[in-house]
Design an enzyme around this catalytic site. Structure first.
Site, PDB file in Angstrom:
ATOM      1  CG  HIS A 183      -2.459  -0.969   1.049  1.00 19.56           C
ATOM      2  ND1 HIS A 183      -3.070  -1.407   2.340  1.00 19.56           N
ATOM      3  CD2 HIS A 183      -2.437  -2.024  -0.211  1.00 19.56           C
ATOM      4  CE1 HIS A 183      -3.520  -2.142   1.925  1.00 19.56           C
ATOM      5  NE2 HIS A 183      -3.649  -2.608   0.584  1.00 19.56           N
ATOM      6  CD  GLU A 210      -1.213   3.727   3.480  1.00 20.87           C
ATOM      7  OE1 GLU A 210      -1.989   4.127   4.313  1.00 20.87           O
ATOM      8  OE2 GLU A 210      -1.056   3.182   3.430  1.00 20.87           O
ATOM      9  CB  CYS A 229      -5.676  -1.146   5.748  1.00 19.78           C
ATOM     10  SG  CYS A 229      -3.900  -1.674   5.420  1.00 19.78           S
ATOM     11  CB  CYS A 269      -0.545   0.103   5.927  1.00 19.70           C
ATOM     12  SG  CYS A 269      -0.740  -0.142   4.456  1.00 19.70           S
ATOM     13  CD1 TRP A 296     -18.689  11.111 -36.534  1.00 17.26           C
ATOM     14  CD2 TRP A 296     -18.179  11.148 -34.609  1.00 17.26           C
ATOM     15  NE1 TRP A 296     -18.391  10.049 -36.347  1.00 17.26           N
ATOM     16  CE2 TRP A 296     -17.377   9.924 -35.141  1.00 17.26           C
ATOM     17  CE3 TRP A 296     -17.863  11.641 -33.087  1.00 17.26           C
ATOM     18  CZ2 TRP A 296     -16.912   9.920 -34.345  1.00 17.26           C
ATOM     19  CZ3 TRP A 296     -16.386  10.840 -32.357  1.00 17.26           C
ATOM     20  CH2 TRP A 296     -16.544   9.601 -32.651  1.00 17.26           C
ATOM     21  CB  THR A 300     -23.960   1.674 -28.923  1.00 16.61           C
ATOM     22  OG1 THR A 300     -24.882   2.959 -28.501  1.00 16.61           O
ATOM     23  CG2 THR A 300     -22.451   2.531 -29.054  1.00 16.61           C
ATOM     24  CG  LEU A 303     -16.269   1.244 -26.260  1.00 13.98           C
ATOM     25  CD1 LEU A 303     -17.665   0.428 -25.491  1.00 13.98           C
ATOM     26  CD2 LEU A 303     -17.532   2.578 -26.553  1.00 13.98           C
ATOM     27  N   GLY A 348     -27.268   4.755 -25.991  1.00 19.03           N
ATOM     28  CA  GLY A 348     -27.805   5.570 -26.652  1.00 19.03           C
ATOM     29  C   GLY A 348     -28.759   5.806 -26.043  1.00 19.03           C
TER      30      GLY A 348
END
Length: 357
Positions: A51, A53, A76, A85, A171, A197, A205, A291
């Site tokens: 993590h 830290e 945590c 941590c 567009w 779509t 995407l 859509g």
């Protein structure tokens, strides 16, 4: 309480570097400060690894004894994929810990703060709390409601249309708006579209023109009618999940995608069931780029948390695809407005989900 917000601002900047690499864990940044100098920095770099830290303490250029530690999220206090941590913070003899926001995870939720205090560490919370909350709003929502944070992105003409008709691609917004949407994609775990779509626009995407990680791609295809020739099934840029009807199909996996069967409602995918299954897959945030029909369905079942509405300066003549969402109602609070070359972006959020001071 004496602190310097600049150090928390730096911790927030560091946290953002973990975006796309640690979900469903939250992104977290941390700095260690001694004699008004940053001596160590770190962030949560990869799911299952150290993590923020721990990384900050490891990177210290000198002893952290009696130093201050700034961290965007409560440290945590439980064993998971890594040890707590707080134990390393205590062993390092940190004097003061400044926390952005308390961890809402029921297994922690103040437990890290309590353990630090019991060990003689001074703890101060709520430092740039709103900004630190915004870093992980999806994670907080996922923990509290067991559903992803749902963002709907809409591009409309000045007269309120999303397209000319359902059979052709239109567009509406300019290049700057498009790039900003790519940035938005890089900030979520997954992006969703409907079958129409997928067929008409045949989108990638993916994240392009900006730096970021491609989100998972979610497609609603109730009766599995999509052709496998689509770009998303062939570019291997990200994982694909196709939701289909459990009345017709079972869960299955192909080289192109994973099919997940969910309940039907009114001959459509049951969106609540779908969101439950996405949450179970560790998806904490979802961008809907579908859509009007998909957006209307999400709105009908009150499943939208935030809206990014792009409005062009230009009208769309002879159009039929009206934007079905009214963001001017009392249900929404405007949180941001941006202007691009030819477009205006308005961001609104459900009133009850806005940060409470």
């Amino acid at each position: 309480m004496k602190f310097n917000e600049d150090y928390m601002i730096r911790a927030i900047e560091l946290a953002k570097k973990g975006r796309g690499y640690v979900s469903p864990n939250p992104i977290v940044g941390c700095v260690v400060v001694k004699d008004n100098m940053i001596i160590g920095e770190g962030y949560h770099e990869e799911y299952g690894k150290e993590h923020a830290e721990i990384n900050a303490l490891k990177n210290c250029s000198e002893s952290p004894v009696d130093a201050d530690l700034y961290v965007t999220l409560e440290p945590c206090s439980i064993f998971s994929k890594t040890p707590p941590c707080v134990d390393d913070i205590i062993r390092s003899s940190i004097k003061n810990v400044y926390i952005g926001v308390v961890d809402p995870n029921p297994e922690i939720n103040g437990g890290g703060i309590d353990k630090l205090k019991q060990s003689g560490v001074n703890v101060f919370k709520g430092i740039l709390e709103k900004e630190c909350y915004e870093l992980n709003k999806g994670f907080f929502n996922w923990v509290k409601y067991q559903k992803p944070w749902v963002i709907v992105k809409i591009a409309q003409s000045n007269n309120g249309y999303m397209g000319v008709d359902s059979l052709s691609q239109t567009w509406i917004t300019g290049a700057d708006s498009n790039n900003y949407t790519h940035k938005l994609r890089s900030n979520v775990d997954a992006v969703l579209i409907g079958r129409n779509t997928a067929e008409v626009d045949n989108p990638n995407l993916t994240v392009r023109n900006v730096t970021g990680v491609n989100p998972k791609r979610i497609i609603l295809d109730t009766y599995r009618q999509l052709p496998l020739s689509l770009k998303i099934f062939n570019d291997k840029a990200s994982d694909n999940i196709v939701f289909c009807s459990s009345e017709k199909f079972e869960n299955s996996e192909t080289p192109f995608c994973k099919y997940i069967a969910v309940n039907e409602k009114n001959n459509q995918i049951d969106l609540n069931d779908m969101l439950d299954k996405l949450a179970n897959q560790g998806i904490t945030s979802l961008l809907v780029e579908g859509g009007p029909k998909v957006i209307e369905a999400f709105n009908h079942y009150d499943l939208i948390d935030e809206v990014y509405l792009y409005t062009s300066k230009d009208n769309l003549d002879d159009a039929t695809l009206k934007n079905p969402l009214n963001i001017d109602s009392d249900n929404w609070i405007q949180t941001e407005v941006k202007y691009f070359e030819n477009d205006k972006l308005t961001v609104v959020r459900k009133k009850e989900l806005c940060f409470q001071e």
